[in-house]
Design a protein around this motif. Structure first.
Motif, mmCIF file in Angstrom:
data_model
loop_
_atom_site.group_PDB
_atom_site.id
_atom_site.type_symbol
_atom_site.label_atom_id
_atom_site.label_comp_id
_atom_site.label_asym_id
_atom_site.label_seq_id
_atom_site.Cartn_x
_atom_site.Cartn_y
_atom_site.Cartn_z
ATOM 1 N N VAL A 105 66.814 1.000 -20.244
ATOM 2 C CA VAL A 105 66.105 0.060 -20.792
ATOM 3 C C VAL A 105 65.776 -1.117 -20.101
ATOM 4 O O VAL A 105 66.400 -1.595 -19.447
ATOM 5 C CB VAL A 105 67.376 -0.467 -22.134
ATOM 6 N N THR A 106 64.746 -1.621 -20.559
ATOM 7 C CA THR A 106 63.927 -2.758 -19.817
ATOM 8 C C THR A 106 63.564 -3.947 -20.883
ATOM 9 O O THR A 106 62.632 -3.221 -21.658
ATOM 10 C CB THR A 106 62.758 -2.573 -18.870
ATOM 11 N N VAL A 107 63.895 -5.042 -21.122
ATOM 12 C CA VAL A 107 63.600 -5.972 -22.199
ATOM 13 C C VAL A 107 62.922 -7.060 -21.418
ATOM 14 O O VAL A 107 63.206 -7.348 -20.196
ATOM 15 C CB VAL A 107 64.708 -6.289 -22.941
ATOM 16 N N ILE A 108 62.487 -8.013 -22.090
ATOM 17 C CA ILE A 108 61.791 -9.246 -21.779
ATOM 18 C C ILE A 108 62.059 -10.185 -22.508
ATOM 19 O O ILE A 108 61.846 -10.100 -23.814
ATOM 20 C CB ILE A 108 60.219 -8.972 -21.746
ATOM 21 N N VAL A 109 62.733 -11.043 -22.088
ATOM 22 C CA VAL A 109 63.235 -12.338 -22.726
ATOM 23 C C VAL A 109 62.811 -13.697 -22.135
ATOM 24 O O VAL A 109 62.889 -13.850 -21.161
ATOM 25 C CB VAL A 109 64.864 -12.276 -22.893
ATOM 26 N N ASP A 110 62.225 -14.335 -22.877
ATOM 27 C CA ASP A 110 61.341 -15.487 -22.391
ATOM 28 C C ASP A 110 60.567 -15.277 -21.121
ATOM 29 O O ASP A 110 60.659 -16.317 -20.076
ATOM 30 C CB ASP A 110 62.533 -16.651 -22.429
ATOM 31 N N GLY A 111 59.881 -14.226 -21.012
ATOM 32 C CA GLY A 111 59.226 -13.986 -19.934
ATOM 33 C C GLY A 111 59.936 -13.242 -18.679
ATOM 34 O O GLY A 111 59.341 -12.920 -17.617
ATOM 35 N N TRP A 112 61.240 -13.137 -18.978
ATOM 36 C CA TRP A 112 62.088 -12.611 -17.726
ATOM 37 C C TRP A 112 62.283 -10.993 -17.934
ATOM 38 O O TRP A 112 62.655 -10.661 -19.114
ATOM 39 C CB TRP A 112 63.487 -13.267 -17.565
ATOM 40 N N PHE A 113 62.375 -10.193 -17.059
ATOM 41 C CA PHE A 113 62.785 -8.908 -17.282
ATOM 42 C C PHE A 113 64.368 -8.518 -16.862
ATOM 43 O O PHE A 113 64.802 -8.734 -16.057
ATOM 44 C CB PHE A 113 61.934 -7.958 -16.416
ATOM 45 N N GLY A 114 65.019 -7.795 -17.821
ATOM 46 C CA GLY A 114 66.261 -7.300 -17.607
ATOM 47 C C GLY A 114 66.140 -5.845 -17.620
ATOM 48 O O GLY A 114 65.824 -4.983 -18.491
ATOM 49 N N ASP A 115 66.607 -5.251 -16.732
ATOM 50 C CA ASP A 115 66.108 -3.568 -16.316
ATOM 51 C C ASP A 115 67.716 -3.110 -15.966
ATOM 52 O O ASP A 115 68.161 -3.476 -15.049
ATOM 53 C CB ASP A 115 65.279 -3.635 -15.032
ATOM 54 N N THR A 116 68.120 -2.003 -16.679
ATOM 55 C CA THR A 116 69.255 -1.364 -16.438
ATOM 56 C C THR A 116 69.586 -0.010 -17.004
ATOM 57 O O THR A 116 68.765 0.238 -17.919
ATOM 58 C CB THR A 116 70.545 -2.307 -16.841
ATOM 59 N N SER A 117 70.227 0.714 -16.501
ATOM 60 C CA SER A 117 70.467 2.268 -17.210
ATOM 61 C C SER A 117 71.797 2.557 -16.607
ATOM 62 O O SER A 117 72.456 1.970 -15.765
ATOM 63 C CB SER A 117 69.331 3.095 -16.516
ATOM 64 N N ARG A 118 72.481 3.628 -17.437
ATOM 65 C CA ARG A 118 73.772 3.976 -17.161
ATOM 66 C C ARG A 118 73.904 5.358 -17.687
ATOM 67 O O ARG A 118 72.968 5.998 -18.606
ATOM 68 C CB ARG A 118 74.823 2.983 -17.757
ATOM 69 N N MET A 119 75.006 6.138 -17.278
ATOM 70 C CA MET A 119 75.417 7.411 -17.765
ATOM 71 C C MET A 119 75.902 7.297 -19.098
ATOM 72 O O MET A 119 76.874 6.648 -19.370
ATOM 73 C CB MET A 119 76.025 8.355 -16.574
ATOM 74 N N GLY A 177 64.511 1.762 -6.072
ATOM 75 C CA GLY A 177 64.762 0.387 -6.856
ATOM 76 C C GLY A 177 63.519 -0.419 -6.650
ATOM 77 O O GLY A 177 62.530 -0.200 -5.727
ATOM 78 N N HIS A 178 63.301 -1.664 -7.226
ATOM 79 C CA HIS A 178 62.264 -2.729 -7.051
ATOM 80 C C HIS A 178 62.461 -4.085 -7.249
ATOM 81 O O HIS A 178 63.507 -4.459 -8.157
ATOM 82 C CB HIS A 178 61.066 -2.161 -8.039
ATOM 83 N N GLY A 179 61.820 -4.814 -6.859
ATOM 84 C CA GLY A 179 61.900 -6.365 -7.283
ATOM 85 C C GLY A 179 61.329 -6.595 -8.874
ATOM 86 O O GLY A 179 60.535 -5.604 -9.103
ATOM 87 N N LEU A 180 61.975 -7.489 -9.286
ATOM 88 C CA LEU A 180 61.596 -7.825 -10.615
ATOM 89 C C LEU A 180 61.892 -9.427 -10.963
ATOM 90 O O LEU A 180 62.407 -9.993 -10.080
ATOM 91 C CB LEU A 180 62.126 -7.129 -11.733
ATOM 92 N N GLY A 181 61.399 -9.982 -11.875
ATOM 93 C CA GLY A 181 61.614 -11.354 -12.428
ATOM 94 C C GLY A 181 60.901 -11.741 -13.579
ATOM 95 O O GLY A 181 61.124 -11.190 -14.822
ATOM 96 N N ARG A 182 59.686 -12.053 -13.223
ATOM 97 C CA ARG A 182 58.828 -12.285 -14.582
ATOM 98 C C ARG A 182 57.663 -11.323 -14.313
ATOM 99 O O ARG A 182 56.772 -11.584 -15.212
ATOM 100 C CB ARG A 182 58.196 -13.726 -14.515
ATOM 101 N N VAL A 183 58.120 -10.239 -13.503
ATOM 102 C CA VAL A 183 57.163 -9.032 -13.617
ATOM 103 C C VAL A 183 58.165 -8.137 -13.530
ATOM 104 O O VAL A 183 59.241 -7.897 -13.213
ATOM 105 C CB VAL A 183 56.291 -8.842 -12.373
ATOM 106 N N PHE A 184 57.412 -6.755 -13.996
ATOM 107 C CA PHE A 184 58.395 -5.373 -14.084
ATOM 108 C C PHE A 184 58.790 -4.699 -12.873
ATOM 109 O O PHE A 184 59.977 -4.503 -12.445
ATOM 110 C CB PHE A 184 57.657 -4.489 -15.037
ATOM 111 N N HIS A 185 57.722 -4.961 -11.926
ATOM 112 C CA HIS A 185 57.756 -4.255 -10.613
ATOM 113 C C HIS A 185 57.090 -5.101 -9.658
ATOM 114 O O HIS A 185 55.873 -5.159 -9.861
ATOM 115 C CB HIS A 185 57.103 -2.821 -10.556
ATOM 116 N N ALA A 186 57.861 -5.225 -8.642
ATOM 117 C CA ALA A 186 57.283 -5.954 -7.461
ATOM 118 C C ALA A 186 57.868 -5.796 -6.118
ATOM 119 O O ALA A 186 59.050 -4.900 -6.274
ATOM 120 C CB ALA A 186 57.496 -7.585 -7.855
#
Length: 268
Positions: A105-119, A177-186
């Motif tokens: 799941v990846t969500v955007i909150v106030d322009g910031w990206f939160g990306d996580t997954s689990r089993m 993995g990848h960079g993120l912040g105010r963008v999804f992939h960087a």
């Protein structure tokens, strides 16, 4: 375009202290959603039903799904079952007893990206699958332990790869993995294999994901005709865990810790 902070010579953004709070909020929501979906992962449930519940949770929180509309993707999750390595598309496929699955799941909150997954597991967790999940989770945590200013991205990959291969399993090399912040992939690409001491040097203020995919069999994958779903070529089981982190002065802050302490499928 994200213009916060400064850029390293490798094109990796260095964020400021105040930016950590935005990542904490986005990461916490993503982790809370993955906590809340736990009771619905049962034999007989479809992956489409799980995806709809996640989408509803994102909307109820007043957040945005980063994946709906991303390169034409139509869902709030990727759900990858058994030998699916990553990017499994939710559908009317029903879970069976003993299926293991990764929900991403990846969500955007106030322009910031939160990306996580689990089993997760539907019903009874087979011992072979449990051992795979054990190794994958420990590999992620060993990768995170290697994160501190002055170390390199190669140190992260080496920590993961050496542990996985010591346990006679393999690290997927086709995804990273990848960079993120105010963008999804960087930048950077965060490889889950490599040589210690190589690659860009870690600096305080970097934000990125670590998300090792581990196979019981060989590391090779192939992407199916839908252009999303990646599977193991030898049909062996695969597992993945993912955290979003920020580099601090002394190590790493995990933005996507489970608020309920249920990041692992057998944790009560």
């Amino acid at each position: 375009m994200d213009t916060r902070g400064r850029m390293t010579k490798d094109g990796i953004r260095i964020y400021e202290d105040a930016d950590f709070e935005g990542m904490r909020k986005a990461g916490r929501l993503a982790a809370e959603i993955l906590d809340r979906i736990i009771p619905y992962v049962q034999p007989g449930v479809t992956t489409g039903e799980l995806d709809k519940r996640v989408e509803d949770m994102v909307n109820e929180a007043g957040a945005t799904s980063a994946t709906i509309g991303y390169k034409g993707y139509k869902h709030a999750t990727c759900i990858s079952i058994n030998h699916v390595v990553c990017h499994g598309i939710p559908s009317d496929k029903r879970l069976h007893d003993g299926d293991i699955l990764n929900i991403d799941v990846t969500v955007i909150v106030d322009g910031w990206f939160g990306d996580t997954s689990r089993m997760y597991v539907a019903g009874h967790l087979p011992r072979k699958a449990e051992r795979l999940i054990d190794v994958t989770h420990e590999a992620l945590m060993r990768g995170i332990e290697a994160v501190k200013p002055g170390n390199t991205f190669g140190d992260i990959g080496h920590a993961i790869q050496s542990f996985v291969e010591k346990n006679r399993m393999s690290v997927v090399r086709d995804f990273c993995g990848h960079g993120l912040g105010r963008v999804f992939h960087a930048p950077p690409n965060v490889l889950h294999y490599g040589r210690a001491g190589t690659g860009p040097v870690l600096e305080e203020g970097m934000f990125f994901t670590i998300e090792p995919m581990v196979n019981i069999g060989r590391p090779e994958t192939k992407v199916l005709a839908d252009d999303w779903t990646a599977v193991t070529r030898d049909k062996s089981l695969s597992a993945q865990f993912e955290h979003s982190i920020g580099v601090t002065a002394t190590g790493a802050e995990i933005f996507t810790l489970s608020p309920a302490g249920k990041f692992y499928p057998t944790w009560d």
